[in-house]
Design a protein around this motif. Sequence first.
Motif, PDB file in Angstrom:
ATOM      1  N   CYS A 173       0.828  -1.211   0.000  1.00 16.87           N
ATOM      2  CA  CYS A 173       0.000   0.000   0.000  1.00 16.87           C
ATOM      3  C   CYS A 173       0.862   1.260   0.000  1.00 16.87           C
ATOM      4  N   TYR A 174       1.937   1.237   0.806  1.00 17.20           N
ATOM      5  CA  TYR A 174       2.843   2.378   0.860  1.00 17.20           C
ATOM      6  C   TYR A 174       3.478   2.619  -0.512  1.00 17.20           C
ATOM      7  N   SER A 175       3.931   1.543  -1.139  1.00 18.92           N
ATOM      8  CA  SER A 175       4.581   1.658  -2.450  1.00 18.92           C
ATOM      9  C   SER A 175       3.608   2.160  -3.505  1.00 18.92           C
ATOM     10  N   PHE A 176       2.338   1.752  -3.400  1.00 20.44           N
ATOM     11  CA  PHE A 176       1.338   2.114  -4.407  1.00 20.44           C
ATOM     12  C   PHE A 176       0.870   3.561  -4.251  1.00 20.44           C
ATOM     13  N   PHE A 177       0.606   3.976  -2.998  1.00 19.51           N
ATOM     14  CA  PHE A 177       0.005   5.289  -2.769  1.00 19.51           C
ATOM     15  C   PHE A 177       1.027   6.392  -2.510  1.00 19.51           C
ATOM     16  N   ILE A 178       2.188   6.058  -1.953  1.00 19.57           N
ATOM     17  CA  ILE A 178       3.166   7.088  -1.591  1.00 19.57           C
ATOM     18  C   ILE A 178       4.410   7.020  -2.468  1.00 19.57           C
ATOM     19  N   GLY A 179       4.945   5.838  -2.644  1.00 23.14           N
ATOM     20  CA  GLY A 179       6.136   5.681  -3.466  1.00 23.14           C
ATOM     21  C   GLY A 179       6.962   4.494  -3.007  1.00 23.14           C
ATOM     22  N   ILE A 180       7.791   3.995  -3.882  1.00 20.95           N
ATOM     23  CA  ILE A 180       8.603   2.825  -3.568  1.00 20.95           C
ATOM     24  C   ILE A 180       9.701   3.201  -2.579  1.00 20.95           C
ATOM     25  N   ASN A 181       9.766   2.427  -1.495  1.00 18.04           N
ATOM     26  CA  ASN A 181      10.801   2.621  -0.485  1.00 18.04           C
ATOM     27  C   ASN A 181      11.643   1.349  -0.435  1.00 18.04           C
ATOM     28  N   ILE A 182      12.868   1.425  -0.943  1.00 17.57           N
ATOM     29  CA  ILE A 182      13.727   0.246  -1.051  1.00 17.57           C
ATOM     30  C   ILE A 182      14.013  -0.369   0.311  1.00 17.57           C
ATOM     31  N   SER A 183      14.261   0.478   1.313  1.00 18.32           N
ATOM     32  CA  SER A 183      14.579  -0.027   2.659  1.00 18.32           C
ATOM     33  C   SER A 183      13.405  -0.796   3.244  1.00 18.32           C
ATOM     34  N   LEU A 184      12.192  -0.244   3.081  1.00 20.48           N
ATOM     35  CA  LEU A 184      10.992  -0.897   3.603  1.00 20.48           C
ATOM     36  C   LEU A 184      10.753  -2.235   2.916  1.00 20.48           C
ATOM     37  N   ILE A 185      10.937  -2.273   1.614  1.00 21.47           N
ATOM     38  CA  ILE A 185      10.746  -3.512   0.848  1.00 21.47           C
ATOM     39  C   ILE A 185      11.774  -4.562   1.274  1.00 21.47           C
ATOM     40  N   ALA A 186      13.036  -4.151   1.425  1.00 23.34           N
ATOM     41  CA  ALA A 186      14.099  -5.085   1.810  1.00 23.34           C
ATOM     42  C   ALA A 186      13.838  -5.684   3.187  1.00 23.34           C
ATOM     43  N   VAL A 187      13.453  -4.837   4.149  1.00 18.83           N
ATOM     44  CA  VAL A 187      13.185  -5.317   5.505  1.00 18.83           C
ATOM     45  C   VAL A 187      11.975  -6.250   5.522  1.00 18.83           C
ATOM     46  N   THR A 188      10.930  -5.883   4.778  1.00 17.96           N
ATOM     47  CA  THR A 188       9.724  -6.723   4.717  1.00 17.96           C
ATOM     48  C   THR A 188      10.030  -8.089   4.121  1.00 17.96           C
ATOM     49  N   LEU A 189      10.798  -8.120   3.033  1.00 13.75           N
ATOM     50  CA  LEU A 189      11.173  -9.393   2.410  1.00 13.75           C
ATOM     51  C   LEU A 189      12.015 -10.235   3.360  1.00 13.75           C
ATOM     52  N   TYR A 190      12.941  -9.580   4.064  1.00 15.14           N
ATOM     53  CA  TYR A 190      13.791 -10.283   5.025  1.00 15.14           C
ATOM     54  C   TYR A 190      12.939 -10.935   6.110  1.00 15.14           C
ATOM     55  N   LEU A 191      12.016 -10.165   6.699  1.00 12.94           N
ATOM     56  CA  LEU A 191      11.165 -10.705   7.759  1.00 12.94           C
ATOM     57  C   LEU A 191      10.262 -11.810   7.230  1.00 12.94           C
ATOM     58  N   TYR A 192       9.777 -11.642   6.010  1.00 13.82           N
ATOM     59  CA  TYR A 192       8.904 -12.654   5.398  1.00 13.82           C
ATOM     60  C   TYR A 192       9.654 -13.972   5.219  1.00 13.82           C
ATOM     61  N   VAL A 193      10.875 -13.890   4.688  1.00 14.56           N
ATOM     62  CA  VAL A 193      11.670 -15.101   4.451  1.00 14.56           C
ATOM     63  C   VAL A 193      12.041 -15.776   5.762  1.00 14.56           C
ATOM     64  N   ILE A 194      12.508 -14.987   6.742  1.00 10.82           N
ATOM     65  CA  ILE A 194      12.900 -15.544   8.025  1.00 10.82           C
ATOM     66  C   ILE A 194      11.709 -16.195   8.730  1.00 10.82           C
ATOM     67  N   THR A 195      10.548 -15.567   8.652  1.00  9.04           N
ATOM     68  CA  THR A 195       9.341 -16.124   9.271  1.00  9.04           C
ATOM     69  C   THR A 195       8.946 -17.432   8.603  1.00  9.04           C
ATOM     70  N   LEU A 196       9.050 -17.500   7.286  1.00 11.38           N
ATOM     71  CA  LEU A 196       8.739 -18.752   6.573  1.00 11.38           C
ATOM     72  C   LEU A 196       9.716 -19.862   6.941  1.00 11.38           C
ATOM     73  N   ILE A 197      10.997 -19.508   7.042  1.00 10.96           N
ATOM     74  CA  ILE A 197      12.008 -20.496   7.412  1.00 10.96           C
ATOM     75  C   ILE A 197      11.714 -21.057   8.800  1.00 10.96           C
ATOM     76  N   LYS A 198      11.382 -20.178   9.741  1.00  5.43           N
ATOM     77  CA  LYS A 198      11.070 -20.627  11.099  1.00  5.43           C
ATOM     78  C   LYS A 198       9.791 -21.460  11.129  1.00  5.43           C
ATOM     79  N   LYS A 199       8.827 -21.101  10.283  1.00  5.33           N
ATOM     80  CA  LYS A 199       7.565 -21.816  10.252  1.00  5.33           C
ATOM     81  C   LYS A 199       7.753 -23.263   9.832  1.00  5.33           C
ATOM     82  N   TRP A 200       8.642 -23.483   8.851  1.00  2.00           N
ATOM     83  CA  TRP A 200       8.823 -24.838   8.308  1.00  2.00           C
ATOM     84  C   TRP A 200      10.001 -25.576   8.926  1.00  2.00           C
ATOM     85  N   SER A 201      10.703 -24.905   9.871  1.00  2.24           N
ATOM     86  CA  SER A 201      11.848 -25.573  10.509  1.00  2.24           C
ATOM     87  C   SER A 201      11.389 -26.487  11.629  1.00  2.24           C
TER      88      SER A 201
END
Length: 201
Positions: A173-201
């Motif tokens: 939503c932030y990227s669509f309505f305000i603008g692309i934020n590389i730092s926000l996207i990178a952190v979100t992807l990192y947390l998403y991947v780490i959470t998935l890894i922990k979920k299936w570990s």
Amino acid sequence: MTLIVKDTHYRVDFTFALTVTLMLLLCSEDTIILCLLSSMLHEIGHLFFMYAFHQEVESVIFGAFGIRIQRHSSCGLSYKKEAVIAFGGILINFLIAFFSYLYYYLQGGSFALKLSAVNIIIALFNMVPIEVLDMGRVIRYILLCFAEENLCNRILKIMSAVFVNLLAVLCVCYSFFIGINISLIAVTLYLYVITLIKKWS
């Protein structure tokens, strides 16, 4: 690069240098200094309570997404003290934010205001109840005071999945309505991947 001081290993991962390089390309110098300073102070908050509870620190690792502190395996602390250590970084960030803003209110100066803002952002970010963040660890230790470990792990996995997906939606939503934020996207992807890894570990 590794430096050993009083049996504690201080290591700078190559990803840390890569992250700093990317920040130099994308951000102003003041922002980089404030982010690095605030992140280090955040970890000092954890270290303060570790040493207050007589814990031995094995290593301090500077990586892409901050600084990781590893203790010796034989810690033997109560869940309440572990929760205090986990919350220590957030507490320090809020204290720095408060006193920085107080200085700005009394004396002025954009640096103090920026320092306050950066510390509030870091503190609020770490208060998101995701397992890999500080508040997730605090909640884990609080739950362990009242429930058995398997139940606590299930609750944390569900809670982490809910909030990491909410964070992903907010990022889109932030990227669509305000603008692309590389730092926000990178952190979100990192947390998403780490959470998935922990979920299936």
